[in-house]
Structure formats: structure tokens, C-alpha cells
Write a protein that holds these residues in place. Structure first.
Motif, PDB file in Angstrom:
ATOM      1  N   ARG A 175       0.814  -1.219   0.000  1.00  0.00           N
ATOM      2  CA  ARG A 175       0.000   0.000   0.000  1.00  0.00           C
ATOM      3  C   ARG A 175       0.846   1.266   0.000  1.00  0.00           C
ATOM      4  O   ARG A 175       0.320   2.368   0.153  1.00  0.00           O
ATOM      5  CB  ARG A 175      -0.944  -0.004   1.206  1.00  0.00           C
ATOM      6  N   MET A 195      -3.577  -3.753  -0.934  1.00  0.00           N
ATOM      7  CA  MET A 195      -4.693  -3.767   0.011  1.00  0.00           C
ATOM      8  C   MET A 195      -6.031  -3.673  -0.712  1.00  0.00           C
ATOM      9  O   MET A 195      -7.049  -4.139  -0.195  1.00  0.00           O
ATOM     10  CB  MET A 195      -4.540  -2.637   1.025  1.00  0.00           C
ATOM     11  N   HIS A 196      -6.036  -3.107  -1.910  1.00  0.00           N
ATOM     12  CA  HIS A 196      -7.278  -3.081  -2.698  1.00  0.00           C
ATOM     13  C   HIS A 196      -7.752  -4.503  -2.996  1.00  0.00           C
ATOM     14  O   HIS A 196      -8.924  -4.833  -2.805  1.00  0.00           O
ATOM     15  CB  HIS A 196      -7.046  -2.325  -4.007  1.00  0.00           C
ATOM     16  N   ASP A 199      -8.855  -6.331   0.245  1.00  0.00           N
ATOM     17  CA  ASP A 199     -10.193  -5.904   0.662  1.00  0.00           C
ATOM     18  C   ASP A 199     -11.272  -6.462  -0.263  1.00  0.00           C
ATOM     19  O   ASP A 199     -12.335  -6.884   0.185  1.00  0.00           O
ATOM     20  CB  ASP A 199     -10.281  -4.377   0.663  1.00  0.00           C
ATOM     21  N   ARG A 200     -10.978  -6.458  -1.535  1.00  0.00           N
ATOM     22  CA  ARG A 200     -11.987  -6.859  -2.517  1.00  0.00           C
ATOM     23  C   ARG A 200     -12.204  -8.374  -2.555  1.00  0.00           C
ATOM     24  O   ARG A 200     -13.327  -8.854  -2.639  1.00  0.00           O
ATOM     25  CB  ARG A 200     -11.559  -6.358  -3.897  1.00  0.00           C
ATOM     26  N   GLY A 202     -10.753 -10.685  -0.230  1.00  0.00           N
ATOM     27  CA  GLY A 202     -10.681 -11.340   1.074  1.00  0.00           C
ATOM     28  C   GLY A 202      -9.397 -12.144   1.196  1.00  0.00           C
ATOM     29  O   GLY A 202      -8.859 -12.650   0.200  1.00  0.00           O
ATOM     30  N   ASP A 231      -1.401  -3.492   9.942  1.00  0.00           N
ATOM     31  CA  ASP A 231      -1.783  -2.128  10.268  1.00  0.00           C
ATOM     32  C   ASP A 231      -1.083  -1.690  11.556  1.00  0.00           C
ATOM     33  O   ASP A 231      -0.905  -2.505  12.474  1.00  0.00           O
ATOM     34  CB  ASP A 231      -3.301  -2.050  10.447  1.00  0.00           C
ATOM     35  N   GLY A 244      -3.923   1.612   7.222  1.00  0.00           N
ATOM     36  CA  GLY A 244      -4.762   0.868   6.273  1.00  0.00           C
ATOM     37  C   GLY A 244      -4.218  -0.500   5.924  1.00  0.00           C
ATOM     38  O   GLY A 244      -4.425  -0.986   4.811  1.00  0.00           O
ATOM     39  N   THR A 247      -4.906  -6.855   8.997  1.00  0.00           N
ATOM     40  CA  THR A 247      -5.264  -7.000  10.397  1.00  0.00           C
ATOM     41  C   THR A 247      -4.504  -8.163  11.035  1.00  0.00           C
ATOM     42  O   THR A 247      -3.935  -9.013  10.352  1.00  0.00           O
ATOM     43  CB  THR A 247      -6.773  -7.241  10.571  1.00  0.00           C
ATOM     44  N   GLU A 250      -6.384 -11.331   9.918  1.00  0.00           N
ATOM     45  CA  GLU A 250      -6.071 -11.679   8.529  1.00  0.00           C
ATOM     46  C   GLU A 250      -4.687 -12.311   8.430  1.00  0.00           C
ATOM     47  O   GLU A 250      -4.486 -13.273   7.674  1.00  0.00           O
ATOM     48  CB  GLU A 250      -6.111 -10.428   7.642  1.00  0.00           C
TER      49      GLU A 250
END
Length: 299
Positions: A175, A195-196, A199-200, A202, A231, A244, A247, A250
Motif C-alpha cells: 500500500r 490492500m485493494h 479488501d476486494r 478477502g 496495520d 490501512g 489486520t 487476517e
């Protein structure tokens, strides 16, 4: 996974400019890494810390590379130590230190495989060279160096280059990419989950795709995990935090899936900086993630 693990500490803080990351290996040991892995049934040999040279006062003339001599010498030594461990049939687990140490780790590991794969779990691409780096910090260059791009003294650590093929690398969690890194990723075709994508898609899909992709084309996989991939809320003790990020949960899922896959043949955990940390929290996170990587289960 190999039941014999050799722990190698690399108290390196010269690949960047913030002090304190040289205490990372001690912080990780203090957080109980040996005890945690022994409880999982592993035979642990802690081979101690490498001796690191002195910080240089200035950037070498005509070279955008900070502390080149000391970083180079340490990584040559690390190459030898990692290679020796692998010759003994042990799993090398390297504790950093800043991410410049990946040059030595990969030099030591790659000579034992025909097609080594790498998972680069990091907020950054670490794909700069002396021409593209905005800072001259070598910890932003180890992946490029391992791909054969950069200063010849660095690309030839271990006496050979390149260590990796771009198609055998997967970056997860990126990121904060510099423009030169973005161009290089596109040019050579490095599989990247920013990160896109995380997030999209999983994390489950990201890891399923990563494992399938590397299983097809590699005969071993190295995990290079920078704690700033997480993060800062979960891993505050790092030198270059980027909001951002991934986690805690994750990251555990990613490690658990890698454990189930059985593809990981070496690993390093880097950029733990106790001076910037909160009660050794980031080192504890590193040890917890190692637990998951080496097969620890919730039930």
C-alpha cells in the motif's frame, strides 16, 4: 514442515535511518519464540546473532546507498549462515533487523532450490534501486536486488545473480509503492495483491490463489514477513508504519493457510523496533504469527 529449526538473529539497523530495529531479534526472543515453537514439537537451535559492523557517516560518493559496506558484509555473512543451516537439513528462521537482511537470507536459501518462490508480506515493495530510491535506504531494495537489479556488489551476494525469477514472487499487503516500483512490477510481471485486492477478494482467496500459483512453479517457498505489513494499530513498533494495513486476524489466517499448505521452506520476520513499540507488543505479534505459521491451532 521441517521439525528442526535454526534461529538466526540479525541485529541490523543500517538499511534505514531510524535506530532501534537492531534490538528486534532480542525482543522477539524475549517474547518467547523458542518456547512457543518447542511447545509445538519443534527442535530449536538458536545459533545466536550475527555481528554487524558500524554505521557509516556519509553516503558513499556517487552512490545513493546508505551504509553500503556494512550492509553488504552482514548480508554476505548471513548468506553463509543460512546456507550452512540448510546443508544441515534445518529450517532457517531469521529474525531482523531491518528488511535489508532479506538479501542475505535469499542468497543463502536460493542456492538450494532450482525455482525458489517468495511471499513478500509487506506494506512496501522493496523494489527500489539506487537510481529510483528517494532515500538511499537499502531496506527498500532487497527484493529488487534478489531479482538481479541494483548495485553489483549487492546483486552478487553469495557469488551469483539473480536469486529469484519475477514470476516466482508474490507480494501481499502492498500500500506504499514508489513510482519506480509500480513501473517495475508492471514491467516484469510480479504478482501483487495490494490492500485493494485484499479488501476486494478477502484474505482467504488471496492465500488460496497465492498457494496455488506458487505450487505450480516452485520447488520451495520463502516467507519474508515485514511487520509493517500489518496495520499500525496491530503492530505499532515498526520504523515505516503505513495506515490501512492487514489486520492481526487476517495475518493469522494467512499463516494458518501457509501451514496447511506445507509449502514454506524458510522464513524471516523483520522490522520489529522495540524503541517505537508498546510494551513489546509487536514482537509478541511476530511470535504469535510464527506460532500459526508452524502449525499452532485454535482448537
Amino acid at each position: 514442515m521441517n521439525k528442526k529449526i535454526a534461529i538466526i538473529g540479525v541485529p541490523m539497523d543500517m538499511g534505514q535511518q531510524r535506530r532501534g530495529v537492531d534490538m528486534g531479534p532480542s525482543a522477539i526472543r524475549y517474547a518467547g519464540v523458542v518456547e512457543r515453537l518447542e511447545e509445538l514439537g519443534y527442535e530449536i537451535e538458536d545459533v545466536g546473532d550475527l555481528e554487524i559492523g558500524k554505521r557509516e557517516k556519509t553516503i558513499i560518493e556517487r552512490s545513493n546507498l546508505r551504509n553500503l559496506k556494512a550492509v553488504l558484509e552482514a548480508n554476505e555473512l548471513l548468506h553463509e549462515r543460512v546456507s550452512d543451516v540448510m546443508k544441515k537439513g534445518m529450517f532457517p528462521l531469521v529474525l531482523g533487523g531491518d528488511h535489508s537482511i532479506a538479501m542475505g537470507t535469499l542468497a543463502g536459501v536460493a542456492e538450494h532450490f532450482q525455482n525458489l518462490g517468495v511471499i513478500w508480506y509487506d506494506a512496501h515493495g522493496d523494489l527500489n534501486t539506487e537510481e529510483t530510491s528517494p532515500s538511499g535506504n537499502i531496506h527498500g531494495m532487497p527484493l529488487a536486488v534478489s531479482l538481479g537489479m541494483g548495485h553489483p556488489s549487492l546483486t552478487n551476494i553469495g557469488g551469483y545473480s539473480p536469486k529469484l525469477k519475477p514470476e516466482n514472487v508474490v507480494i501481499i499487503g502492498a500500500r506504499a509503492l514508489d513510482e519506480g516500483e509500480k513501473e517495475l512490477i508492471k514491467k516484469v510481471g510480479i504478482k501483487t495483491y495490494t490492500m485493494h485486492e485484499v479488501d476486494r477478494l478477502g484474505m482467504t482467496t488471496v492465500m488460496e490463489e497465492t498457494i496455488a500459483y506458487l505450487k505450480e512453479r516452485t520447488d520451495g517457498v520463502h516467507l519474508s514477513l515485514d511487520l509493517d505489513g500489518l496495520d499500525p494499530d496491530h503492530a505499532p513498533g515498526v520504523g515505516t508504519p503505513v495506515a490501512g494495513g492487514l489486520t492481526y486476524r487476517e495475518s493469522h489466517l494467512a499463516m494458518e493457510m501457509l501451514a496447511e499448505s506445507g509449502i514454506i521452506t524458510s522464513a524471516e520476520f523483520v522490522e520489529v523496533n522495540p524503541i517505537l513499540d508498546e510494551k513489546n507488543r509487536t514482537a509478541q505479534v511476530a511470535v504469535a504469527l510464527m506460532g500459526s505459521l508452524f502449525g499452532e491451532k485454535l482448537l
